[in-house]
Each structure stands twice: as C-alpha cells, then as structure tokens.
Motif scaffolding. Structure first.
Motif, PDB file in Angstrom:
ATOM      1  N   GLU A 257      53.843  38.777  55.638  1.00  0.00           N
ATOM      2  CA  GLU A 257      53.198  39.608  54.622  1.00  0.00           C
ATOM      3  C   GLU A 257      52.705  38.802  53.429  1.00  0.00           C
ATOM      4  O   GLU A 257      51.843  39.257  52.676  1.00  0.00           O
ATOM      5  CB  GLU A 257      54.164  40.696  54.154  1.00  0.00           C
ATOM      6  N   SER A 258      53.235  37.589  53.243  1.00  0.00           N
ATOM      7  CA  SER A 258      52.783  36.775  52.111  1.00  0.00           C
ATOM      8  C   SER A 258      51.349  36.287  52.295  1.00  0.00           C
ATOM      9  O   SER A 258      50.726  35.801  51.356  1.00  0.00           O
ATOM     10  CB  SER A 258      53.716  35.574  51.917  1.00  0.00           C
ATOM     11  N   LEU A 259      50.826  36.426  53.525  1.00  0.00           N
ATOM     12  CA  LEU A 259      49.458  36.010  53.808  1.00  0.00           C
ATOM     13  C   LEU A 259      48.469  37.177  53.705  1.00  0.00           C
ATOM     14  O   LEU A 259      47.299  37.028  54.052  1.00  0.00           O
ATOM     15  CB  LEU A 259      49.379  35.400  55.208  1.00  0.00           C
ATOM     16  N   ILE A 260      48.930  38.326  53.218  1.00  0.00           N
ATOM     17  CA  ILE A 260      48.080  39.504  53.091  1.00  0.00           C
ATOM     18  C   ILE A 260      47.937  39.866  51.624  1.00  0.00           C
ATOM     19  O   ILE A 260      48.935  40.035  50.915  1.00  0.00           O
ATOM     20  CB  ILE A 260      48.675  40.701  53.868  1.00  0.00           C
ATOM     21  N   ALA A 261      46.704  39.956  51.148  1.00  0.00           N
ATOM     22  CA  ALA A 261      46.440  40.370  49.765  1.00  0.00           C
ATOM     23  C   ALA A 261      45.471  41.552  49.792  1.00  0.00           C
ATOM     24  O   ALA A 261      44.438  41.503  50.468  1.00  0.00           O
ATOM     25  CB  ALA A 261      45.843  39.228  48.953  1.00  0.00           C
ATOM     26  N   VAL A 262      45.807  42.605  49.062  1.00  0.00           N
ATOM     27  CA  VAL A 262      44.984  43.814  49.029  1.00  0.00           C
ATOM     28  C   VAL A 262      44.014  43.742  47.856  1.00  0.00           C
ATOM     29  O   VAL A 262      44.417  43.464  46.725  1.00  0.00           O
ATOM     30  CB  VAL A 262      45.865  45.074  48.912  1.00  0.00           C
ATOM     31  N   ALA A 263      42.739  43.990  48.127  1.00  0.00           N
ATOM     32  CA  ALA A 263      41.712  44.010  47.074  1.00  0.00           C
ATOM     33  C   ALA A 263      40.948  45.329  47.158  1.00  0.00           C
ATOM     34  O   ALA A 263      41.459  46.322  47.693  1.00  0.00           O
ATOM     35  CB  ALA A 263      40.791  42.800  47.205  1.00  0.00           C
ATOM     36  N   ASP A 264      39.711  45.323  46.656  1.00  0.00           N
ATOM     37  CA  ASP A 264      38.994  46.596  46.505  1.00  0.00           C
ATOM     38  C   ASP A 264      37.534  46.519  46.915  1.00  0.00           C
ATOM     39  O   ASP A 264      36.713  47.305  46.456  1.00  0.00           O
ATOM     40  CB  ASP A 264      39.092  47.067  45.048  1.00  0.00           C
ATOM     41  N   PHE A 265      37.197  45.579  47.792  1.00  0.00           N
ATOM     42  CA  PHE A 265      35.828  45.414  48.287  1.00  0.00           C
ATOM     43  C   PHE A 265      34.860  44.908  47.220  1.00  0.00           C
ATOM     44  O   PHE A 265      33.654  44.981  47.408  1.00  0.00           O
ATOM     45  CB  PHE A 265      35.280  46.721  48.890  1.00  0.00           C
ATOM     46  N   THR A 266      35.359  44.391  46.096  1.00  0.00           N
ATOM     47  CA  THR A 266      34.481  43.835  45.071  1.00  0.00           C
ATOM     48  C   THR A 266      34.627  42.324  45.029  1.00  0.00           C
ATOM     49  O   THR A 266      35.602  41.750  45.524  1.00  0.00           O
ATOM     50  CB  THR A 266      34.810  44.394  43.685  1.00  0.00           C
ATOM     51  N   GLU A 267      33.647  41.659  44.397  1.00  0.00           N
ATOM     52  CA  GLU A 267      33.698  40.210  44.277  1.00  0.00           C
ATOM     53  C   GLU A 267      34.874  39.776  43.407  1.00  0.00           C
ATOM     54  O   GLU A 267      35.587  38.824  43.742  1.00  0.00           O
ATOM     55  CB  GLU A 267      32.382  39.697  43.693  1.00  0.00           C
ATOM     56  N   GLU A 268      35.087  40.482  42.310  1.00  0.00           N
ATOM     57  CA  GLU A 268      36.222  40.156  41.447  1.00  0.00           C
ATOM     58  C   GLU A 268      37.535  40.384  42.187  1.00  0.00           C
ATOM     59  O   GLU A 268      38.482  39.613  42.040  1.00  0.00           O
ATOM     60  CB  GLU A 268      36.178  41.001  40.172  1.00  0.00           C
ATOM     61  N   GLY A 269      37.593  41.437  42.991  1.00  0.00           N
ATOM     62  CA  GLY A 269      38.784  41.669  43.796  1.00  0.00           C
ATOM     63  C   GLY A 269      39.047  40.518  44.752  1.00  0.00           C
ATOM     64  O   GLY A 269      40.196  40.114  44.970  1.00  0.00           O
ATOM     65  N   GLY A 270      37.981  39.956  45.349  1.00  0.00           N
ATOM     66  CA  GLY A 270      38.143  38.806  46.233  1.00  0.00           C
ATOM     67  C   GLY A 270      38.649  37.588  45.496  1.00  0.00           C
ATOM     68  O   GLY A 270      39.503  36.848  46.007  1.00  0.00           O
ATOM     69  N   ARG A 271      38.143  37.359  44.270  1.00  0.00           N
ATOM     70  CA  ARG A 271      38.627  36.224  43.483  1.00  0.00           C
ATOM     71  C   ARG A 271      40.111  36.381  43.154  1.00  0.00           C
ATOM     72  O   ARG A 271      40.902  35.438  43.302  1.00  0.00           O
ATOM     73  CB  ARG A 271      37.813  36.109  42.189  1.00  0.00           C
ATOM     74  N   ARG A 272      40.459  37.567  42.705  1.00  0.00           N
ATOM     75  CA  ARG A 272      41.842  37.825  42.307  1.00  0.00           C
ATOM     76  C   ARG A 272      42.800  37.696  43.493  1.00  0.00           C
ATOM     77  O   ARG A 272      43.867  37.066  43.389  1.00  0.00           O
ATOM     78  CB  ARG A 272      41.939  39.224  41.709  1.00  0.00           C
ATOM     79  N   ALA A 273      42.416  38.265  44.639  1.00  0.00           N
ATOM     80  CA  ALA A 273      43.270  38.197  45.822  1.00  0.00           C
ATOM     81  C   ALA A 273      43.432  36.763  46.310  1.00  0.00           C
ATOM     82  O   ALA A 273      44.521  36.355  46.747  1.00  0.00           O
ATOM     83  CB  ALA A 273      42.690  39.072  46.930  1.00  0.00           C
ATOM     84  N   MET A 274      42.372  35.966  46.200  1.00  0.00           N
ATOM     85  CA  MET A 274      42.453  34.578  46.639  1.00  0.00           C
ATOM     86  C   MET A 274      43.396  33.783  45.745  1.00  0.00           C
ATOM     87  O   MET A 274      44.155  32.928  46.228  1.00  0.00           O
ATOM     88  CB  MET A 274      41.054  33.955  46.633  1.00  0.00           C
ATOM     89  N   ARG A 275      43.363  34.064  44.455  1.00  0.00           N
ATOM     90  CA  ARG A 275      44.314  33.392  43.553  1.00  0.00           C
ATOM     91  C   ARG A 275      45.753  33.736  43.931  1.00  0.00           C
ATOM     92  O   ARG A 275      46.644  32.870  43.930  1.00  0.00           O
ATOM     93  CB  ARG A 275      44.037  33.782  42.099  1.00  0.00           C
ATOM     94  N   GLU A 276      45.995  34.999  44.261  1.00  0.00           N
ATOM     95  CA  GLU A 276      47.339  35.419  44.673  1.00  0.00           C
ATOM     96  C   GLU A 276      47.774  34.684  45.938  1.00  0.00           C
ATOM     97  O   GLU A 276      48.922  34.216  46.039  1.00  0.00           O
ATOM     98  CB  GLU A 276      47.360  36.929  44.923  1.00  0.00           C
TER      99      GLU A 276
END
Length: 382
Positions: A257-276
């Motif tokens: 589960e540590s390899l799964i990050a939930v975002a919101d289909f936005t570019e900022e969401g992708g940036r934030r999830a990648m940092r996590e």
C-alpha cells in the motif's frame, strides 16, 4: 458553440452546438392516473413497466406510441406488463412529445475550470457533437459543480426542455443521476458509478487498460511500481487501481500500500502524490498514473528530484491525450476511445429517447452497458 438564452427561469449556464437539418423523435410518456395499481398506492412509472416486461424504457415508449419497430413477442410482453400494473399513459405528456425540444443536454458535474483543463472532456464533446450532427439535434452543455446548480438543473430538465441527458464524470455517491432519472428523461452516463449501474452507460475497459500498463512495466524489468490513482469514489478510478493490483499479483508481487497514492485527476494532484511516493519509497523505479494530466504533474516532481525518465523511473499515463504526445520524453499511455465513447453515448440516448430508426435493431432487455476496449500506446517514457 454559441451561447443560448431563454425566457424561462431559472436556467443553468449553457452553450449550444449548431443545428443541422434532420430531427430525431422522442417520447415523454409519464404516469398520470392515480387509480393505477402500484406498490405503495402510487401510480406505476414507465421504468416499472419496462422492468416488469424485461425491456428498456425506450421499448415501452415505442409500444405505447404504436411504433412498428417492435417485435410481436416484445409488444405482447409490454402490453401484458401495462395491463398487470395498470399503467395509464399521461395524455398531456404524450402531447408534449409532439413539441419535442430537439436538444440533448451534456451535463458535467464538475467546476468549469476542470472541464477546460482536461482533454478528456473536449474529446467527449467532439464525439457527441459528431453523432448529433447527423440527427438535427442540438447539444446543450451544462455545468453542475455544486448542490445549488444541481437543483436548478433538475428543475430546468423537469420542464422537458431537452429530449435526453448525457452525464460525464459522475462520482459513486452523486445523487444527480437519480434526480435526472426521476424526471423521466432518458439519461445515459459516461463511466459507471458501480458494477451494478442501473442507467444505460458507456465506459472503457479501465481495469484491463491498467493491467496492460503495469504488465508492460514488469516486462521492462521494473519491480518497484507505484501508482497514482484518481478519486476512488469514481468507479473508473477504482477499476484502474484494481487492474494495477491484479497485474502485480499475477506476477507474484505482494500488495504494498505504500506504493499507492490517491490524487484527484489534476496536475497539482499528480505533483503532490508523486512527492508522497518518493518520501515513502525513494527507490521506486516506475509509476503508473491513472491519467495523463496526473502523469504530467508526477513528471515535474520526478525531474525536480533529479530522477531521469525513463532511466531512473519509467512513467505511464492513461487517456492518450495530446498531453502524452507533447511531453518530453513522449508519454506511454493507455488509449481510451474517448470520441467513440461520446458517439456511442449520443446514439444510445437517442435510441432511448425515441422510435428506433429504420434498419436499427430494437434495444435488448434492461439498460445497455457498453464497455469499449483500451490500447497501450508505448512511447519513450517507459
């Protein structure tokens, strides 16, 4: 598209596509006899008749309107259901059908900013518009991002100002589809809310597409594969997560589960999830993002962290939008037939809204659920 205004109020913000020469029929038959038999003492609805007969709503409408495009056994089943339930068509509603609106509403329950930021929506509109251009129907584009807008939209549509509704980007708990279905207007949804979606729908093979993407990463020797999901209350996003998990399980990888990050289909969401993900698992060597937009955000974070694509981290998106082709390196992505989905939605709502055109097959029993195939397009990012 040009702006449309109307004297009736209230009316949601809209835009219309141009009208062509032909028109398509519709039926707005609705119950109107208090004495009709139904559970709870209420008059039976057209949908109850359809369910009782084991056919679609449009088929019942065709039987009531005397369409010749109904087989004898189907007509007999519908007539028996009408008699057994005591359904009485509303004469006023039938008269209203003669004054049809010749318009289909495309309803987007999202903020306008997201609509214009994501290529998915423009491709859907393109496909819908192409299909409607063959019929003479107009396209009414409506945003319903908040509760107030949803209420106004339901009031507007309850006045039968359109002949059918197309819904895109709907969450599992969104009440809007049921509100619209309650108006009696034929409604088709893009992307099912669940595996048991009661409305006619058009979707892509989300789970299969994700599974193919992750299998591709595994075939390239990647072993620590992360994923950035969309909002999991969106059924398509949860299906893509299921496909990701299935591909790893089939390759013998234990769930992580540590390899799964939930975002919101936005570019900022992708940036934030990648940092996590980098904070949790700095040694990850691949990422499957559930949209190209989120993949673009993830790419920015990876580059800021000094990770090379694909040398250090392989990256795959979903949608195969123009974003994928213009990234550096070009993005491997799962192609959805988005324009074809739009065309299929338009054809389906037209079949529900009126008599079957000559040469077209009669709809089968129950709501139609179309699932279109996806395809992995391999480019330099993986």
């Amino acid at each position: 598209m040009t702006a449309r205004t109307a004297r009736e109020a209230p009316e949601p913000r809209t835009a219309r596509a141009a009208r062509t020469d032909r028109t398509a029929g519709t039926d707005r038959t609705a119950p109107a006899a208090p004495a009709a038999r139904s559970r709870g003492g209420k008059a039976p609805t057209l949908e109850e008749v359809a369910a009782h007969a084991g056919v679609g709503r449009g088929t019942v409408s065709r039987v009531i309107n005397g369409s010749p495009r109904v087989s004898a056994p189907t007509r007999a089943a519908v007539e028996a259901a009408i008699a057994e339930l005591g359904y009485v068509p509303n004469r006023a509603a039938r008269a209203l059908a003669a004054n049809r609106a010749d318009a289909i509403a495309l309803v987007v329950p999202e903020p306008e900013a997201r609509f214009f930021a994501e290529p998915y929506f423009s491709d859907i509109v393109s496909g819908v518009g192409e299909a409607l251009a063959e019929t003479g129907m107009q396209l009414l584009l409506t945003f319903a991002g908040g509760a107030r807008e949803r209420r106004r939209l339901a009031q507007y549509l309850a006045a039968h100002r359109v002949d059918g509704v197309l819904l895109v980007s709907v969450r599992a708990d969104d009440p809007l589809p049921d509100l619209l279905a309650g108006t009696g207007i034929p409604t088709v949804i893009s992307g099912r809310r669940s595996a048991a979606e009661p409305l006619p729908s058009v979707d892509s093979d989300n789970a299969g597409g994700a599974r193919t993407a992750v299998a591709h990463l595994l075939s390239r020797g990647r072993r620590t594969i992360a994923t950035i999901t969309g909002r999991l209350e969106v059924y398509g996003a949860s299906c893509r997560l299921d496909g990701y998990r299935r591909a790893l399980a089939e390759a013998g990888h234990a769930p992580d589960e540590s390899l799964i990050a939930v975002a919101d289909f936005t570019e900022e969401g992708g940036r934030r999830a990648m940092r996590e993900l980098l904070a949790r698992r700095p040694a990850l060597d691949a990422v499957f993002a559930a949209s190209d937009v989120m993949a673009a955000g993830a790419r920015q974070t990876l580059r800021a962290a000094g990770r090379r694509i694909p040398d250090d981290v392989a990256l795959i998106g979903f949608d195969d939008s123009a974003i994928a082709r213009h990234m550096d390196p070009p993005l491997t992505s799962v192609r959805q037939p988005i324009e074809e989905m739009g065309r299929a939605m338009a054809r389906l709502v037209l079949s529900e809204a009126g008599p079957t055109p000559p040469g077209k097959p009669e709809p089968g029993a129950g709501p139609q659920q179309l699932v279109l195939p996806t395809e992995l397009v391999v480019r330099g990012s993986s």
